[in-house]
Scaffold this motif. Structure first.
Motif, PDB file in Angstrom:
ATOM      1  N   ASN A 297      -0.641  -1.190  -9.597  1.00  0.00           N
ATOM      2  CA  ASN A 297      -0.935  -1.631  -8.231  1.00  0.00           C
ATOM      3  C   ASN A 297      -0.041  -1.057  -7.141  1.00  0.00           C
ATOM      4  O   ASN A 297      -0.415  -1.085  -5.956  1.00  0.00           O
ATOM      5  CB  ASN A 297      -0.833  -3.161  -8.146  1.00  0.00           C
ATOM      6  CG  ASN A 297      -1.932  -3.857  -8.916  1.00  0.00           C
ATOM      7  OD1 ASN A 297      -3.059  -3.367  -8.978  1.00  0.00           O
ATOM      8  ND2 ASN A 297      -1.610  -4.994  -9.517  1.00  0.00           N
ATOM      9  N   HIS A 298       1.124  -0.556  -7.483  1.00  0.00           N
ATOM     10  CA  HIS A 298       2.104  -0.277  -6.425  1.00  0.00           C
ATOM     11  C   HIS A 298       1.674   0.823  -5.448  1.00  0.00           C
ATOM     12  O   HIS A 298       2.138   0.867  -4.315  1.00  0.00           O
ATOM     13  CB  HIS A 298       3.488   0.042  -7.018  1.00  0.00           C
ATOM     14  CG  HIS A 298       3.582   1.377  -7.694  1.00  0.00           C
ATOM     15  ND1 HIS A 298       3.209   1.582  -9.002  1.00  0.00           N
ATOM     16  CD2 HIS A 298       4.028   2.579  -7.245  1.00  0.00           C
ATOM     17  CE1 HIS A 298       3.431   2.839  -9.329  1.00  0.00           C
ATOM     18  NE2 HIS A 298       3.921   3.476  -8.281  1.00  0.00           N
ATOM     19  N   PHE A 299       0.749   1.691  -5.863  1.00  0.00           N
ATOM     20  CA  PHE A 299       0.288   2.747  -4.946  1.00  0.00           C
ATOM     21  C   PHE A 299      -0.507   2.173  -3.771  1.00  0.00           C
ATOM     22  O   PHE A 299      -0.600   2.819  -2.721  1.00  0.00           O
ATOM     23  CB  PHE A 299      -0.539   3.787  -5.709  1.00  0.00           C
ATOM     24  CG  PHE A 299       0.118   5.146  -5.750  1.00  0.00           C
ATOM     25  CD1 PHE A 299       1.425   5.271  -6.184  1.00  0.00           C
ATOM     26  CD2 PHE A 299      -0.556   6.291  -5.366  1.00  0.00           C
ATOM     27  CE1 PHE A 299       2.050   6.510  -6.233  1.00  0.00           C
ATOM     28  CE2 PHE A 299       0.051   7.533  -5.398  1.00  0.00           C
ATOM     29  CZ  PHE A 299       1.360   7.648  -5.832  1.00  0.00           C
ATOM     30  N   ILE A 300      -1.068   0.986  -3.954  1.00  0.00           N
ATOM     31  CA  ILE A 300      -1.769   0.312  -2.846  1.00  0.00           C
ATOM     32  C   ILE A 300      -0.798   0.109  -1.692  1.00  0.00           C
ATOM     33  O   ILE A 300      -1.078   0.445  -0.535  1.00  0.00           O
ATOM     34  CB  ILE A 300      -2.320  -1.056  -3.290  1.00  0.00           C
ATOM     35  CG1 ILE A 300      -3.360  -0.899  -4.402  1.00  0.00           C
ATOM     36  CG2 ILE A 300      -2.896  -1.832  -2.108  1.00  0.00           C
ATOM     37  CD1 ILE A 300      -3.755  -2.216  -5.056  1.00  0.00           C
ATOM     38  N   PHE A 301       0.372  -0.411  -2.024  1.00  0.00           N
ATOM     39  CA  PHE A 301       1.354  -0.765  -1.002  1.00  0.00           C
ATOM     40  C   PHE A 301       2.153   0.452  -0.540  1.00  0.00           C
ATOM     41  O   PHE A 301       2.646   0.478   0.591  1.00  0.00           O
ATOM     42  CB  PHE A 301       2.255  -1.886  -1.522  1.00  0.00           C
ATOM     43  CG  PHE A 301       1.466  -3.118  -1.857  1.00  0.00           C
ATOM     44  CD1 PHE A 301       1.063  -3.989  -0.861  1.00  0.00           C
ATOM     45  CD2 PHE A 301       1.061  -3.365  -3.165  1.00  0.00           C
ATOM     46  CE1 PHE A 301       0.293  -5.103  -1.148  1.00  0.00           C
ATOM     47  CE2 PHE A 301       0.290  -4.482  -3.465  1.00  0.00           C
ATOM     48  CZ  PHE A 301      -0.106  -5.350  -2.454  1.00  0.00           C
ATOM     49  N   LYS A 302       2.248   1.448  -1.406  1.00  0.00           N
ATOM     50  CA  LYS A 302       2.870   2.699  -0.966  1.00  0.00           C
ATOM     51  C   LYS A 302       2.049   3.298   0.178  1.00  0.00           C
ATOM     52  O   LYS A 302       2.593   3.759   1.184  1.00  0.00           O
ATOM     53  CB  LYS A 302       2.958   3.702  -2.124  1.00  0.00           C
ATOM     54  CG  LYS A 302       3.673   5.010  -1.746  1.00  0.00           C
ATOM     55  CD  LYS A 302       3.498   6.061  -2.799  1.00  0.00           C
ATOM     56  CE  LYS A 302       2.146   6.708  -2.709  1.00  0.00           C
ATOM     57  NZ  LYS A 302       2.000   7.599  -1.523  1.00  0.00           N
ATOM     58  N   ASP A 303       0.729   3.277   0.030  1.00  0.00           N
ATOM     59  CA  ASP A 303      -0.147   3.795   1.085  1.00  0.00           C
ATOM     60  C   ASP A 303      -0.010   2.994   2.379  1.00  0.00           C
ATOM     61  O   ASP A 303       0.095   3.555   3.469  1.00  0.00           O
ATOM     62  CB  ASP A 303      -1.610   3.750   0.608  1.00  0.00           C
ATOM     63  CG  ASP A 303      -2.060   5.082   0.032  1.00  0.00           C
ATOM     64  OD1 ASP A 303      -1.182   5.881  -0.341  1.00  0.00           O
ATOM     65  OD2 ASP A 303      -3.275   5.305  -0.060  1.00  0.00           O
ATOM     66  N   ILE A 304      -0.006   1.684   2.247  1.00  0.00           N
ATOM     67  CA  ILE A 304       0.063   0.800   3.420  1.00  0.00           C
ATOM     68  C   ILE A 304       1.371   1.009   4.183  1.00  0.00           C
ATOM     69  O   ILE A 304       1.377   1.221   5.405  1.00  0.00           O
ATOM     70  CB  ILE A 304      -0.077  -0.675   3.012  1.00  0.00           C
ATOM     71  CG1 ILE A 304      -1.495  -0.952   2.486  1.00  0.00           C
ATOM     72  CG2 ILE A 304       0.244  -1.604   4.188  1.00  0.00           C
ATOM     73  CD1 ILE A 304      -1.660  -2.314   1.841  1.00  0.00           C
ATOM     74  N   PHE A 305       2.492   0.959   3.457  1.00  0.00           N
ATOM     75  CA  PHE A 305       3.791   1.046   4.128  1.00  0.00           C
ATOM     76  C   PHE A 305       4.155   2.467   4.532  1.00  0.00           C
ATOM     77  O   PHE A 305       4.973   2.666   5.431  1.00  0.00           O
ATOM     78  CB  PHE A 305       4.868   0.415   3.242  1.00  0.00           C
ATOM     79  CG  PHE A 305       4.740  -1.078   3.145  1.00  0.00           C
ATOM     80  CD1 PHE A 305       5.088  -1.889   4.213  1.00  0.00           C
ATOM     81  CD2 PHE A 305       4.209  -1.673   2.011  1.00  0.00           C
ATOM     82  CE1 PHE A 305       4.939  -3.264   4.149  1.00  0.00           C
ATOM     83  CE2 PHE A 305       4.059  -3.057   1.927  1.00  0.00           C
ATOM     84  CZ  PHE A 305       4.420  -3.850   3.010  1.00  0.00           C
ATOM     85  N   ASN A 306       3.535   3.439   3.894  1.00  0.00           N
ATOM     86  CA  ASN A 306       3.732   4.818   4.337  1.00  0.00           C
ATOM     87  C   ASN A 306       3.111   5.017   5.711  1.00  0.00           C
ATOM     88  O   ASN A 306       3.667   5.717   6.579  1.00  0.00           O
ATOM     89  CB  ASN A 306       3.103   5.788   3.328  1.00  0.00           C
ATOM     90  CG  ASN A 306       3.617   7.208   3.523  1.00  0.00           C
ATOM     91  OD1 ASN A 306       4.727   7.426   3.978  1.00  0.00           O
ATOM     92  ND2 ASN A 306       2.788   8.172   3.193  1.00  0.00           N
TER      93      ASN A 306
END
Length: 350
Positions: A297-306
């Protein structure tokens, strides 16, 4: 050998978090710095541990008179049932995010299916909506290839083929890429660099399992003093590995030495000589279970916070902390929902 290993369980969670931190390096923001710059090498631990348990599974099936190939398919189906609920949810959310920012075409949405259903490491032309799941794809493909070969050849594989795969796999990667941060960099006739890496590490895990099994009687005779020394050695090995991940300049020169270190650490962790009773509890086992959805799941939030960091209105450390916490909390909620769904299905069947 114990059915559950508290130290391995804890390390799975820790290394999952380190991988999250490693991918967090792509997030932008004020006062940017690099963290866990060599975190990619944590994937080696997951492959090796998977190889260990895979060897245990194959050995259990050695004397079965059932159809090898049907058993092989059933093993992969069981794995897919475990992985796919998480990969499908993660891909769906990532597609929505990219659609909102007009970053994905309809064609790429269709192509992302191969990534979501974990077949992209076979060489399929795909759109990698969730890059980290290449590991799961490589794991499943490697196991699918290896299971019938190991089951048919037994000791021949353990004492001959497995060591050769490890040696030549390491040689191929070292000569062509110099470091272990490879997953789909180069296609060589019928196999990618990521599959070579997967095969190499899984076979290290296989060798560890049978090595421990063959010296089990000697392990049981180790004195208390000897066990204390081995516990200290294990601590030092893991400490070196963590130092390599967080503090060593990324050049690739020490990658294969670090692979040796984590292989020895894993061997000692599984040996039964480690004092890890305080880690054998429900909380640690829960963290182990949580490591899979965190990884997916962590790539979901990597995209958001990037996207948030690109505006430079937020400090990098703030975005990094929220990114990690969001990945963990979301995965906890998802895991809870998945468990509730499973329980309802069991009740309906009963």
């Amino acid at each position: 050998m114990n059915k559950r290993n508290g130290l391995i369980s804890m390390m799975k969670f820790i290394f999952a978090i380190i991988i999250v931190l490693f991918h967090g390096n792509s997030i932008k923001g004020e006062n940017k710095f690099l963290i866990a710059y060599n975190g990619y090498i944590c994937v080696e631990f997951f492959f090796i541990v998977s190889g260990y348990f895979f060897a245990k599974l194959v050995e259990r099936d050695w004397n079965k008179k059932t159809n090898i190939y049907k058993d092989n398919v059933n093993i992969i189906i069981r794995k897919l049932k475990k992985f796919l609920p998480f990969t499908i949810v993660a891909s769906a959310i990532l597609i929505v995010i990219k659609l909102l920012f007009n970053e994905i075409s309809m064609g790429n949405i269709f192509l992302s299916v191969f990534n979501t259903f974990l077949v992209d490491m076979s060489g399929m032309i795909t759109y990698r909506i969730n890059i980290p799941v290449w590991y799961l794809s490589a794991l499943l493909i490697s196991m699918f290839i290896l299971y019938p070969i190991i089951r048919k050849n037994k000791e021949k594989y353990i004492y001959y083929f497995a060591p050769l795969i490890v040696l030549f796999g390491a040689g191929y990667i070292n000569n062509n890429f110099t470091n272990l941060d490879v997953w789909n960099n180069k296609w060589n006739l019928f196999i990618s660099a990521g599959l070579v890496r997967s095969m190499m590490d899984i076979n290290i895990g296989i060798l560890i399992y049978f090595f421990i099994k063959n010296i089990q009687e000697k392990i049981e005779k180790i004195s208390t003093k000897g066990k204390i020394i081995l516990n200290i050695v294990t601590f030092l090995l893991y400490s070196f590995f963590f130092c390599f991940i967080f503090f060593y300049e990324r050049t690739g020169k020490l990658d294969f030495f670090a692979l040796l270190i984590i292989s020895l650490s894993t061997l000692l962790s599984f040996s039964g000589v480690i004092y890890d009773k305080f880690l054998n509890n429900k909380f640690v086992y829960y963290l182990e279970k949580l490591s899979l959805p965190i990884f997916i799941n962590h790539f979901i939030f990597k995209d958001i916070f990037n996207k948030m960091g690109s505006s430079n209105n937020y400090k990098f450390i703030f975005l990094l902390i929220i990114y990690v916490l969001s990945s963990v909390v979301f995965s906890m909620l998802e895991l809870k929902i998945m468990d509730l769904i499973k329980k309802r299905r069991v009740k309906k069947i009963c």
